[in-house]
Design a protein around this motif. Structure first.
Motif, PDB file in Angstrom:
ATOM      1  N   ALA A  63      11.802 -13.697  11.719  1.00 55.52           N
ATOM      2  CA  ALA A  63      11.630 -12.248  11.621  1.00 55.52           C
ATOM      3  C   ALA A  63      12.244 -11.509  12.802  1.00 55.52           C
ATOM      4  O   ALA A  63      12.320 -12.043  13.901  1.00 55.52           O
ATOM      5  CB  ALA A  63      10.145 -11.929  11.535  1.00 55.52           C
ATOM      6  N   PRO A  64      12.638 -10.252  12.573  1.00 54.56           N
ATOM      7  CA  PRO A  64      13.096  -9.421  13.683  1.00 54.56           C
ATOM      8  C   PRO A  64      11.935  -9.079  14.601  1.00 54.56           C
ATOM      9  O   PRO A  64      10.764  -9.208  14.223  1.00 54.56           O
ATOM     10  CB  PRO A  64      13.664  -8.182  12.997  1.00 54.56           C
ATOM     11  N   SER A  65      12.255  -8.618  15.780  1.00 58.05           N
ATOM     12  CA  SER A  65      11.251  -8.260  16.777  1.00 58.05           C
ATOM     13  C   SER A  65      10.226  -7.286  16.193  1.00 58.05           C
ATOM     14  O   SER A  65      10.579  -6.301  15.557  1.00 58.05           O
ATOM     15  CB  SER A  65      11.947  -7.631  17.981  1.00 58.05           C
ATOM     16  N   GLY A  66       8.956  -7.597  16.406  1.00 60.44           N
ATOM     17  CA  GLY A  66       7.885  -6.760  15.915  1.00 60.44           C
ATOM     18  C   GLY A  66       7.289  -7.211  14.601  1.00 60.44           C
ATOM     19  O   GLY A  66       6.248  -6.725  14.183  1.00 60.44           O
ATOM     20  N   TYR A  67       7.949  -8.137  13.913  1.00 58.39           N
ATOM     21  CA  TYR A  67       7.470  -8.594  12.608  1.00 58.39           C
ATOM     22  C   TYR A  67       7.140 -10.087  12.595  1.00 58.39           C
ATOM     23  O   TYR A  67       6.888 -10.660  11.541  1.00 58.39           O
ATOM     24  CB  TYR A  67       8.517  -8.295  11.525  1.00 58.39           C
TER      25      TYR A  67
END
Length: 135
Positions: A63-67
């Motif tokens: 996942a991308p940052s934050g997810y």
């Protein structure tokens, strides 16, 4: 995301309000200033039903940052009954149950928290239709 921008987008995020082009009748989501079908101005609000079918999908493992907390999760292209394709996360469904053509419906869910004050951002996701309505 700033609080003013959040409030500006709430119709789009919570109610699937897009636009319909008065010139050619194309239904647009998300809203746009110009119709991509005929290049005329599109500004008439249109509330989508939120119903559609899975057109394509993929499961995210990196996942991308934050997810990162949501991994794994499934993202789908959903073809709305009114025509537009929408990308969104699928929810309330096991990734192995997802199939192309599966009927889905829009639901409002928490997307993330932002900033020091913990602004909770809600938006649309799609879930498998729980049961077909009798005609």
């Amino acid at each position: 995301m700033s609080i003013p921008r959040h409030w500006r987008l709430q119709n789009q995020r919570y109610s699937m309000v897009g636009e319909v082009c008065n010139a050619c009748g194309a239904k647009l989501f998300p809203p746009r200033d110009v119709c991509p079908e005929c290049s005329k101005p599109a500004y008439e609000p249109y509330r989508f039903s939120g119903n559609g079918k899975v057109y394509s999908y993929s499961t995210v493992y990196q996942a991308p940052s934050g997810y990162e907390a949501f991994v794994p999760y499934t993202v789908a292209l959903v073809k709305l009954d009114e025509g537009p394709l929408v990308s969104a996360q699928l929810t309330d469904v096991d990734g192995e149950e997802v199939e192309i053509g599966m009927p889905v419906e829009m639901v409002t869910r928490k997307l993330r928290e932002e900033g020091e004050d913990g602004l909770i951002v809600y938006g649309y996701k799609f879930r498998k239709v729980l049961q077909e309505e009798a005609a």
